[in-house]
Design an enzyme around this catalytic site. Sequence first.
Site, PDB file in Angstrom:
ATOM      1  N   CYS A 356       0.566  -2.300  -4.093  1.00 17.40           N
ATOM      2  CA  CYS A 356      -0.440  -1.436  -4.814  1.00 17.40           C
ATOM      3  C   CYS A 356      -1.827  -1.412  -4.441  1.00 17.40           C
ATOM      4  O   CYS A 356      -2.570  -0.729  -4.484  1.00 17.40           O
ATOM      5  CB  CYS A 356      -0.226  -1.398  -6.297  1.00 17.40           C
ATOM      6  SG  CYS A 356       0.335  -2.989  -7.091  1.00 17.40           S
ATOM      7  N   ARG A 385       6.849 -13.113  -1.807  1.00 16.30           N
ATOM      8  CA  ARG A 385       6.527 -13.803  -3.021  1.00 16.30           C
ATOM      9  C   ARG A 385       7.163 -15.067  -2.976  1.00 16.30           C
ATOM     10  O   ARG A 385       8.096 -15.525  -2.400  1.00 16.30           O
ATOM     11  CB  ARG A 385       7.578 -13.243  -3.917  1.00 16.30           C
ATOM     12  CG  ARG A 385       6.778 -11.410  -4.113  1.00 16.30           C
ATOM     13  CD  ARG A 385       7.514 -10.614  -5.024  1.00 16.30           C
ATOM     14  NE  ARG A 385       6.930  -9.172  -4.852  1.00 16.30           N
ATOM     15  CZ  ARG A 385       7.391  -8.372  -5.955  1.00 16.30           C
ATOM     16  NH1 ARG A 385       8.208  -8.565  -6.736  1.00 16.30           N
ATOM     17  NH2 ARG A 385       6.849  -7.278  -5.833  1.00 16.30           N
ATOM     18  N   GLN A 403       9.832  -3.374   0.279  1.00 17.91           N
ATOM     19  CA  GLN A 403       9.633  -2.691  -0.910  1.00 17.91           C
ATOM     20  C   GLN A 403       9.440  -1.273  -0.508  1.00 17.91           C
ATOM     21  O   GLN A 403       8.402  -0.940   0.107  1.00 17.91           O
ATOM     22  CB  GLN A 403       8.509  -3.183  -1.759  1.00 17.91           C
ATOM     23  CG  GLN A 403       8.929  -3.078  -3.487  1.00 17.91           C
ATOM     24  CD  GLN A 403       7.691  -3.653  -3.996  1.00 17.91           C
ATOM     25  OE1 GLN A 403       6.468  -3.692  -3.629  1.00 17.91           O
ATOM     26  NE2 GLN A 403       8.180  -3.926  -5.133  1.00 17.91           N
ATOM     27  N   ASP A 405       7.931   1.329  -1.821  1.00 18.40           N
ATOM     28  CA  ASP A 405       7.070   1.257  -2.803  1.00 18.40           C
ATOM     29  C   ASP A 405       6.220   2.792  -2.933  1.00 18.40           C
ATOM     30  O   ASP A 405       5.665   2.951  -1.732  1.00 18.40           O
ATOM     31  CB  ASP A 405       6.190   0.028  -2.652  1.00 18.40           C
ATOM     32  CG  ASP A 405       5.409  -0.461  -3.804  1.00 18.40           C
ATOM     33  OD1 ASP A 405       5.753   0.176  -4.932  1.00 18.40           O
ATOM     34  OD2 ASP A 405       4.724  -1.419  -3.779  1.00 18.40           O
ATOM     35  N   HIS A 407       3.314   4.929  -5.136  1.00 22.19           N
ATOM     36  CA  HIS A 407       2.142   5.000  -6.398  1.00 22.19           C
ATOM     37  C   HIS A 407       1.628   6.487  -6.409  1.00 22.19           C
ATOM     38  O   HIS A 407       1.521   7.059  -5.384  1.00 22.19           O
ATOM     39  CB  HIS A 407       0.888   4.124  -5.976  1.00 22.19           C
ATOM     40  CG  HIS A 407       1.469   2.640  -5.933  1.00 22.19           C
ATOM     41  ND1 HIS A 407       1.621   2.089  -4.675  1.00 22.19           N
ATOM     42  CD2 HIS A 407       1.807   1.799  -6.709  1.00 22.19           C
ATOM     43  CE1 HIS A 407       2.217   0.718  -4.997  1.00 22.19           C
ATOM     44  NE2 HIS A 407       2.179   0.551  -6.189  1.00 22.19           N
ATOM     45  N   LYS A 491       7.308  -0.927 -18.236  1.00 19.30           N
ATOM     46  CA  LYS A 491       8.239  -0.844 -17.035  1.00 19.30           C
ATOM     47  C   LYS A 491       9.760  -0.084 -17.512  1.00 19.30           C
ATOM     48  O   LYS A 491      10.134  -0.639 -18.711  1.00 19.30           O
ATOM     49  CB  LYS A 491       8.314  -1.935 -16.277  1.00 19.30           C
ATOM     50  CG  LYS A 491       9.481  -2.082 -15.660  1.00 19.30           C
ATOM     51  CD  LYS A 491       9.415  -3.433 -14.734  1.00 19.30           C
ATOM     52  CE  LYS A 491      10.442  -4.429 -15.390  1.00 19.30           C
ATOM     53  NZ  LYS A 491      10.343  -5.775 -14.451  1.00 19.30           N
ATOM     54  N   HIS A 537       3.592   3.459 -10.571  1.00 18.24           N
ATOM     55  CA  HIS A 537       4.236   2.613  -9.462  1.00 18.24           C
ATOM     56  C   HIS A 537       5.709   3.052  -9.681  1.00 18.24           C
ATOM     57  O   HIS A 537       6.393   3.043 -10.648  1.00 18.24           O
ATOM     58  CB  HIS A 537       4.370   1.110  -9.783  1.00 18.24           C
ATOM     59  CG  HIS A 537       2.869   0.554 -10.105  1.00 18.24           C
ATOM     60  ND1 HIS A 537       2.218  -0.431  -9.136  1.00 18.24           N
ATOM     61  CD2 HIS A 537       1.972   0.659 -11.033  1.00 18.24           C
ATOM     62  CE1 HIS A 537       1.062  -0.824  -9.661  1.00 18.24           C
ATOM     63  NE2 HIS A 537       0.847  -0.075 -10.752  1.00 18.24           N
TER      64      HIS A 537
END
Length: 664
Positions: A356, A385, A403, A405, A407, A491, A537
Site C-alpha cells: 500500500c 514478513r 500478494q 494486492d 487499492h 477488515k 485495500h
Amino acid sequence: MSEIQIVRSHAGEREERTVTTGTKAWELFAEDADVVAARLVDASGAVLKDLSYELVDGDVVEAVVIDSADGHDILRHSCAHVLAQAVQDLFPEAKLGIGPPIENGFYYDFDVPTPFVPEDLDKIETRMRKIIKENQRFSRRVTTDEDALVELADEPYKIELIGLKGSAADAAEGASAEVGAGELTIYDNVGRSGEVAWKDLCRGPHLPTTKRIPAFKLMRSAAAYWRGDEKNKQLQRIYGTAWESKEALDAYLDRIAEAEKRDHRKLGRDLDLFSFPDEIGSGLPVFHPRGGVIKRVMEDYVRQRHIEEGFEYVGTPHISKEQTFHLSGHLPYYADGMFPPMEFEGANYYLKAMNCPMHNLIFRSRGRSYRELPLRLFEFGHVYRYEKSGVIHGLTRVRGFAQDDSHSYVTPEQAPSEIKHLLAFILGLLRDFGLDDFYLELSTRDDSKPDKFVGSDEDWATATTVLEQACRETGLDLVPDPGGAAFYGPKVSIQAKDAIGRTWQMSTIQYDFNQPKGFDLTYQASDGTRQQPVMIHSAKFGSIERFIGVLVEHYAGAFPPWLAPVQVQAIPVADAFSEYLHDVARRMKTQGLRVEVDDSDDRMQKKIRNAQLQKVPFMLIAGADDVEAGAVSFRYRDGRQENGIPVDEAIARVAAAVAAREQV
RNA sequence: GCCGCGUUAGCUCAGUGGUAGAGCGUCCGCCUUGUAAGCGGAAUGUCGAGAGUUCGACUCUCUCACGCGGCUCCA
C-alpha cells in the site's frame, strides 16, 4: 412425599408428567442409554444438568443425547477428567490447569516437572481405560470459595481460577468449563465401593459414570501458555478425542487421514510442484516447472480479471527507505513483523511487508481529480514478513510471498459501492477456482487496546458501519471478529470451505482512512476544493503461494484441466504407436494445450499407473484400433474410459474443458 | 519466539558405541498390442552441520540449521 408436574421432552416428543418429589432426571430417560444429560428449558433459555439432577415442580426437561453437540461436549469434558485423573495417578506431582471440550475432542493442561513424551501418552491411555472400566460415578458437590480454597490448596491454578470466578470468560479460553459466574462446584469421581478416587473443580455437567465413554483416543501432547498468555508459564497440554461409538471414532480418524493425504506439502513433493530448500531459508518456497504452470495460469487469469474489473496494473520495488513505512504507520505499529533494515548510504532500507505505501506514492505522483475516482491500482507485489520461526507452515504461512494486492482510491461517498463491487468480484473469482461455499468475517477494533490501532473513534465507527452494511447485502453469513482489525482500519475477510469442509481465510477487504492522511493524499473535487480519498485495500487470494496450497488440498492434487500442469498424458499401447500420438500431441500444442507423450520403455500399464499417480486429467491412449480409425481413447482419473474418439473431437473436447475451466 | 519430538540414498522408511540396508525412483540392457507396478543388472549416502566425551560416534552430550505437532502471533 408429594407430587410435582414436569414436562419431559425427548426426540421431538413432549409430554407432561406427574412425578414424586425426589425424582431424578435420569429416571425420565432410563430406557435410553444414549441420553447423557438433561437440558432444563425456561423462558430465559436452557441450562444443562447432570442426569442426577433432582426435578422440581414446573421443570421442562429435554434429553441430551450423546451424539448431539451438547452431548459431545459433555462426553469430551468427562473424558478430559478421566485423562486428568490418569495423569495424576501416574504423575502425582502434576498440577491441574484447565480441561475443556473443543471441536472434535478435548484437552487438559498440566504443570509437570518433565514434559510428556509419546510413550507417556500410551501409559496414560492404558490408565484411562482402567478408570473407565472401574465405572466411577461423576458426583456433583456444591462448595464455597472458602472451602474450595482449602480443599484445593495443592492446586495453584485452580486457586487462581477461583479468584477469577465471575470473569471466567476473560480468564482463559475454556476456563468457563471449570468455574462460572454461579455457584462453585466440585465433581468427585466415586469408585464402586464409595471411595472418592479423584476430584476436580468443575461446573459440569458430566456423564453419569466413566463407563459411559464409548470410545476415545489421546492424540498428542504440546506446550500451551497458562491462560493463553506468552508471559505466563507453559503447561503441558494433552489433546484427545472422544466419540459416541467406536465407529464414530474410526470415522473421525479416517477424516484426519484423508486430510493428511491432501496435505499440500506432501502433494507438492509427490507432484513435483514446489519445495522449500533449506539453503534459502525457512518459509521461502521455490516453484518447480509444474508448480510454475499453476502459478502462471492463476496469475494470468487474475491479472486479466482485474483489468476487466477496472483495475490498472502497476509495479513497485521490494525495498524502500524507512520514511515510506513511517508515513504508512507500519514502522510505528508493525515493526516486529518486518525484517530488520539494511543500512547503506546513510539510510535504512526495509523489505516491504505491504504494497500500500508504494501505491500511495503512485497516487500522489501527480494531482488527482475526482473524475479519476475510483482509481484502482493492482499488482502481484512480493512482500516479506518476519514470521516467527514456529509459525511457518508449508505454503500457507511463509516469509516471502506474492500478494495480489489492490487499492481502490475513492471518495467517501463511493466507498460503499466500491466495497460491494469488490465483494462481488472476489466471490466470482473464487468460484472460478472451484470454491463456492463462503461466509464473511468482520474484524473490528479492540477498544480495550487503543494503542494497537490508529485513528479516531468516529472514523473507525464509520468504516465499520460501511463494511458491515456491504457484507449484509451479500446475504452471506457474517461472523464478528472483535479485535481482529488491522491497525489502520476494520477488515472483512472471505472464508471459504474446501472439498472436505475445512475453512480457509482467503480474501480481505479493508477500509482505510489513515494512510490517506499519513501520505496526505488529496484529489480536487468538483467544487474545486482539495479532498482526502478513502482507500480500500483488497487481496483476492491474500497470497498466491497460500492460495496454491489451499487449491492443492481442495483438489487433493487433482486439478481441473485449466490449472493442471500436464493436461493430457498420451500413452501408446506399444512403441509402434508413439509417432501417431506425437502427431496428435503436436496438434494439441498448437491450441495451447499442455500435453506429453510417454515414450519411455515402460509397459503401457505402468505408464497408466504413472499418469494416474500424477493425477493427469486426460490420458490419451492409442493402439492399432485407434490408429486405423484415426481415433484415440480417453481414460480419466476415476478409471472411466471412452474408446474410439476421432482425433478432432478428442482435441476439441480437451480444449473445451480447459476453456470452460471445468473439472473432469 | 516458547515447549516437545524429529533429521539415515531423490522419496518412504529399517538399523547398530566398531564408519550402513530395503522398497520405490534413477541409469543401462532385454522385453513390451488395450486401461494402476514385465525381467535382469548398476550407480547412489561426509547417516542435517559444527563442537565435545571416547581407543573408536551414524549411535552418547552440547550448540546451530531445518522439519513436524502445539502455544503465542498472523497488518
